[in-house]
Write an enzyme that holds these catalytic residues in place. Sequence first.
Site, PDB file in Angstrom:
ATOM      1  N   ASP A 100      -7.983   0.293   0.145  1.00  0.00           N
ATOM      2  CA  ASP A 100      -7.535   0.488   1.532  1.00  0.00           C
ATOM      3  C   ASP A 100      -8.668   0.265   2.526  1.00  0.00           C
ATOM      4  O   ASP A 100      -8.473  -0.320   3.591  1.00  0.00           O
ATOM      5  CB  ASP A 100      -6.967   1.897   1.715  1.00  0.00           C
ATOM      6  CG  ASP A 100      -5.592   2.055   1.097  1.00  0.00           C
ATOM      7  OD1 ASP A 100      -5.009   1.033   0.676  1.00  0.00           O
ATOM      8  OD2 ASP A 100      -5.103   3.199   1.030  1.00  0.00           O
TER       9      ASP A 100
ATOM     10  N   ASP B 248       2.640   1.524  -3.627  1.00  0.00           N
ATOM     11  CA  ASP B 248       1.853   1.876  -4.820  1.00  0.00           C
ATOM     12  C   ASP B 248       1.732   3.388  -4.985  1.00  0.00           C
ATOM     13  O   ASP B 248       1.837   3.916  -6.097  1.00  0.00           O
ATOM     14  CB  ASP B 248       0.483   1.183  -4.834  1.00  0.00           C
ATOM     15  CG  ASP B 248      -0.471   1.697  -3.761  1.00  0.00           C
ATOM     16  OD1 ASP B 248      -0.052   2.520  -2.931  1.00  0.00           O
ATOM     17  OD2 ASP B 248      -1.629   1.249  -3.745  1.00  0.00           O
TER      18      ASP B 248
ATOM     19  N   ASP C   4      -7.297   3.001  -5.150  1.00  0.00           N
ATOM     20  CA  ASP C   4      -6.409   2.846  -3.997  1.00  0.00           C
ATOM     21  C   ASP C   4      -7.171   3.080  -2.697  1.00  0.00           C
ATOM     22  O   ASP C   4      -7.042   2.313  -1.738  1.00  0.00           O
ATOM     23  CB  ASP C   4      -5.240   3.825  -4.109  1.00  0.00           C
ATOM     24  CG  ASP C   4      -4.268   3.688  -2.943  1.00  0.00           C
ATOM     25  OD1 ASP C   4      -3.749   2.577  -2.728  1.00  0.00           O
ATOM     26  OD2 ASP C   4      -4.040   4.683  -2.234  1.00  0.00           O
TER      27      ASP C   4
ATOM     28  N   ASP D 297       0.831  -1.209   0.000  1.00  0.00           N
ATOM     29  CA  ASP D 297       0.000   0.000   0.000  1.00  0.00           C
ATOM     30  C   ASP D 297       0.864   1.257   0.000  1.00  0.00           C
ATOM     31  O   ASP D 297       0.537   2.243  -0.667  1.00  0.00           O
ATOM     32  CB  ASP D 297      -0.921  -0.001   1.223  1.00  0.00           C
ATOM     33  CG  ASP D 297      -1.776   1.251   1.292  1.00  0.00           C
ATOM     34  OD1 ASP D 297      -2.458   1.559   0.294  1.00  0.00           O
ATOM     35  OD2 ASP D 297      -1.750   1.929   2.331  1.00  0.00           O
TER      36      ASP D 297
END
Length: 201
Positions: free
Chosen positions: A98, A76, A94, A73
């Site tokens: 998450d 990226d 994203d 995470d």
Amino acid sequence: MKHVVLNVLLNRLRDKFSVIVDKIAYFFIKTGFKPLYLTVLSLLTALLAFLSIVLYKSILFFIFFTLISGLFDSIDGAVARLTNKTSKLGAFLDSTSDRLSDILIIYPLLYIGFNYSEVVLLITVSLLISYVRARCESLGLKMEGIGLIERAERLLFIIIVFATSIFNKILSISILYLLIALSILTLVQRIVFAIRKLESS
């Protein structure tokens, strides 16, 4: 005043961590990895962490996959920034990934003895912290570094909760309550910050 000092110290640690993440990100850039691939890997490893507890009751595998998920995470976003491939679609995917990962990683607390109300409260506050940031940034407010603990710190706390539950349940419960308290404080800090900024704009 203490909160301000602590925020400054945490932001310095985050900056140092970002330097390390950038170095790892350059490796993935050289291998041709796109930010979306890393987002998917982050979500998949969060799912593996979830299954490690739900199906196999393996705290060690849960910790391993949660660490890997958090690392992907972080990477990226760094890859997107360093390659100038940030996009609204990427940001949306994203952020959504998450939130799903947060639920997958927090929910298994039910399987190591924590009660439903504690888990639901932590999930709710975690999602609200992220929502406030996303909503404020859509209004043009920069929220990075606002609040005591961001997602990376929350993941670290959860890992510690699981690790300590192996040998000391009371300590594990205490750390979870500390995480909940700090998360609520972070939510309040972000709301107060947003109100002040929006009122003055």
